[in-house]
Scaffold this motif. Structure first.
Motif, PDB file in Angstrom:
ATOM      1  N   ALA A  53       0.837  -1.206   0.000  1.00 30.99           N
ATOM      2  CA  ALA A  53       0.000   0.000   0.000  1.00 30.99           C
ATOM      3  C   ALA A  53       0.873   1.259   0.000  1.00 30.99           C
ATOM      4  O   ALA A  53       0.564   2.242  -0.690  1.00 30.99           O
ATOM      5  CB  ALA A  53      -0.927  -0.010   1.215  1.00 30.99           C
ATOM      6  N   VAL A  54       1.966   1.231   0.773  1.00 28.21           N
ATOM      7  CA  VAL A  54       2.891   2.370   0.790  1.00 28.21           C
ATOM      8  C   VAL A  54       3.543   2.546  -0.585  1.00 28.21           C
ATOM      9  O   VAL A  54       3.676   3.666  -1.097  1.00 28.21           O
ATOM     10  CB  VAL A  54       3.975   2.171   1.874  1.00 28.21           C
ATOM     11  CG1 VAL A  54       5.042   3.263   1.770  1.00 28.21           C
ATOM     12  CG2 VAL A  54       3.340   2.178   3.260  1.00 28.21           C
ATOM     13  N   GLU A 109       1.284   4.204  -3.015  1.00 32.42           N
ATOM     14  CA  GLU A 109       1.225   5.646  -2.845  1.00 32.42           C
ATOM     15  C   GLU A 109       2.457   6.306  -3.462  1.00 32.42           C
ATOM     16  O   GLU A 109       2.361   7.346  -4.123  1.00 32.42           O
ATOM     17  CB  GLU A 109       1.135   5.996  -1.350  1.00 32.42           C
ATOM     18  CG  GLU A 109       1.171   7.480  -1.036  1.00 32.42           C
ATOM     19  CD  GLU A 109       0.025   8.254  -1.677  1.00 32.42           C
ATOM     20  OE1 GLU A 109       0.174   9.483  -1.856  1.00 32.42           O
ATOM     21  OE2 GLU A 109      -1.014   7.637  -1.993  1.00 32.42           O
ATOM     22  N   ARG A 110       3.623   5.681  -3.282  1.00 35.12           N
ATOM     23  CA  ARG A 110       4.843   6.182  -3.924  1.00 35.12           C
ATOM     24  C   ARG A 110       4.693   6.136  -5.452  1.00 35.12           C
ATOM     25  O   ARG A 110       5.123   7.054  -6.155  1.00 35.12           O
ATOM     26  CB  ARG A 110       6.035   5.335  -3.494  1.00 35.12           C
ATOM     27  CG  ARG A 110       6.481   5.545  -2.059  1.00 35.12           C
ATOM     28  CD  ARG A 110       7.262   6.839  -1.915  1.00 35.12           C
ATOM     29  NE  ARG A 110       7.847   6.937  -0.597  1.00 35.12           N
ATOM     30  CZ  ARG A 110       7.252   7.481   0.457  1.00 35.12           C
ATOM     31  NH1 ARG A 110       6.030   7.984   0.334  1.00 35.12           N
ATOM     32  NH2 ARG A 110       7.858   7.533   1.624  1.00 35.12           N
ATOM     33  N   ARG A 132       1.982   6.462  -7.118  1.00 38.71           N
ATOM     34  CA  ARG A 132       1.120   7.577  -7.523  1.00 38.71           C
ATOM     35  C   ARG A 132       1.935   8.865  -7.621  1.00 38.71           C
ATOM     36  O   ARG A 132       1.792   9.641  -8.580  1.00 38.71           O
ATOM     37  CB  ARG A 132      -0.017   7.748  -6.516  1.00 38.71           C
ATOM     38  CG  ARG A 132      -1.049   8.801  -6.905  1.00 38.71           C
ATOM     39  CD  ARG A 132      -2.010   9.069  -5.762  1.00 38.71           C
ATOM     40  NE  ARG A 132      -1.326   9.683  -4.643  1.00 38.71           N
ATOM     41  CZ  ARG A 132      -1.016  10.982  -4.595  1.00 38.71           C
ATOM     42  NH1 ARG A 132      -1.344  11.786  -5.594  1.00 38.71           N
ATOM     43  NH2 ARG A 132      -0.415  11.481  -3.536  1.00 38.71           N
ATOM     44  N   GLN A 133       2.806   9.102  -6.650  1.00 40.94           N
ATOM     45  CA  GLN A 133       3.620  10.320  -6.648  1.00 40.94           C
ATOM     46  C   GLN A 133       4.610  10.318  -7.812  1.00 40.94           C
ATOM     47  O   GLN A 133       4.814  11.348  -8.475  1.00 40.94           O
ATOM     48  CB  GLN A 133       4.360  10.443  -5.311  1.00 40.94           C
ATOM     49  CG  GLN A 133       3.432  10.592  -4.115  1.00 40.94           C
ATOM     50  CD  GLN A 133       4.167  10.500  -2.795  1.00 40.94           C
ATOM     51  OE1 GLN A 133       5.371  10.259  -2.758  1.00 40.94           O
ATOM     52  NE2 GLN A 133       3.453  10.694  -1.700  1.00 40.94           N
ATOM     53  N   GLN A 142      -5.719  -0.838  -9.714  1.00 40.44           N
ATOM     54  CA  GLN A 142      -4.754  -1.117  -8.658  1.00 40.44           C
ATOM     55  C   GLN A 142      -5.125  -2.360  -7.863  1.00 40.44           C
ATOM     56  O   GLN A 142      -4.259  -3.072  -7.368  1.00 40.44           O
ATOM     57  CB  GLN A 142      -4.646   0.080  -7.712  1.00 40.44           C
ATOM     58  CG  GLN A 142      -3.859   1.247  -8.298  1.00 40.44           C
ATOM     59  CD  GLN A 142      -3.664   2.353  -7.296  1.00 40.44           C
ATOM     60  OE1 GLN A 142      -4.432   2.487  -6.342  1.00 40.44           O
ATOM     61  NE2 GLN A 142      -2.629   3.143  -7.486  1.00 40.44           N
TER      62      GLN A 142
END
Length: 309
Positions: free
Chosen positions: A88-89, A92-93, A95-96, A111
């Motif tokens: 999950a982390v 998010e990375r 996405r950035q 996803q």
């Protein structure tokens, strides 16, 4: 005809009288049959007892193994939860990174990589596993591991796409003119029409003039390929660089050129020295920027030092 009979005589070794015991043939058969049945029953009982003892021992070992398996599944479930949190982390990375790479974010539904889709017909072994709590947990963990693998593959593909996009983006930034090509001050701006200082006629000025002392280094404002080194009427000694992506820059009135055609340069490399060659009133650099065949104001491509490189 007399019936056959058997007589057993006990004769003591010491003193005492002898004893006799008579058996008829019928009685002897009954006795022998009874003893045979007792022997068979005894053997069956012993074998059954031994088999039951073995089964009990095996059942205890299976129960112990089942308990250990349940404990191991609990530990594995904890590890899977940690991996899921890590994924999950990473998502998010991702996405950035995709934002930095100029890519649209991955659709949330994509996803999930198909998690929660319709289940197929369970196999016979899966149905058997589902009958026990440990088996049901094992089946759930198998599904979770499969989902993690699919998400990991999705992330790998996304990172690969982002890396390729970032590589192109970084290359484009490295080839984008972004600094003043020499130290001096701008004395003439880009203009569609201006009064020529020598001919005193209205002519376009397709660049900017940067006044500087003769011999002042002229540097490449971005990486690129030198496509022209020579002298041009009016421009004097000149260098032209193709930065790719439709961007070409030109540097005129140089006193000396320091590069050759076909040479690759990077931002900051010295390419020539300021001079007063060609049609010029004083030492200066005439700097042009061409985008897809059309000249543009070079000041649009001179960025503050704080954002260069």
């Amino acid at each position: 005809m007399s019936k056959r009979a058997w007589t057993v005589v006990w004769v003591p070794h010491g003193s005492g009288s002898s004893r006799t015991l008579g058996f008829s043939r019928r009685a002897l058969k009954v006795i022998v049959g009874t003893l045979g049945v007792l022997a068979v029953v005894t053997v069956v009982f012993v074998v059954t007892a031994i088999s039951k003892a073995v089964d009990i021992s095996r059942l205890e070992r299976l129960q112990r193994a089942n308990d250990l398996l349940a404990q191991e599944l609990v530990r594995t479930r904890s590890l899977l939860d940690e991996v899921s949190d890590t994924v999950a982390v990473i998502m998010e990375r991702d996405r950035q990174v995709r934002v930095l790479a100029g890519l649209p974010p991955t659709d949330p539904g994509v996803q999930l990589a198909g998690i929660g889709g319709p289940a197929g017909t369970a196999s016979e072994s899966d149905q058997l596993l589902a009958e026990a709590a440990v088996g049901r947990e094992a089946l759930r963990m198998r599904g979770d591991v499969g989902a993690l693998i699919r998400r990991a593959n999705l992330l790998a593909g996304s990172f690969r796409q982002a890396t390729e996009s970032l590589t192109v983006h970084m290359d484009r930034l490295a080839r984008t003119p972004s600094i003043l090509p020499t130290r001096g001050w701008i004395t003439s701006h880009f203009s569609q029409v201006r009064l020529h200082p020598i001919f005193h006629q209205a002519r376009p000025h397709e660049g900017i003039d940067i006044s500087a002392a003769v011999g002042t280094p002229i540097i490449a404002p971005a990486g690129g390929l030198v496509i022209y080194v020579g002298s041009e009427p009016g421009y004097g000694k000149m260098v032209a660089i193709d930065h790719g992506y439709g961007v070409v820059t030109r540097y005129a009135h140089a006193s000396k050129t320091l590069v050759r055609v076909g040479q690759r340069v990077r931002r900051g490399d010295e390419i020539a020295l300021v001079g007063n060659t060609g049609i010029s009133t004083s030492s200066h650099l005439h700097y042009e920027v061409e985008i897809n065949g059309r000249t543009q104001d070079p000041r649009q491509w001179i960025f503050p030092n704080t954002i260069v490189d």
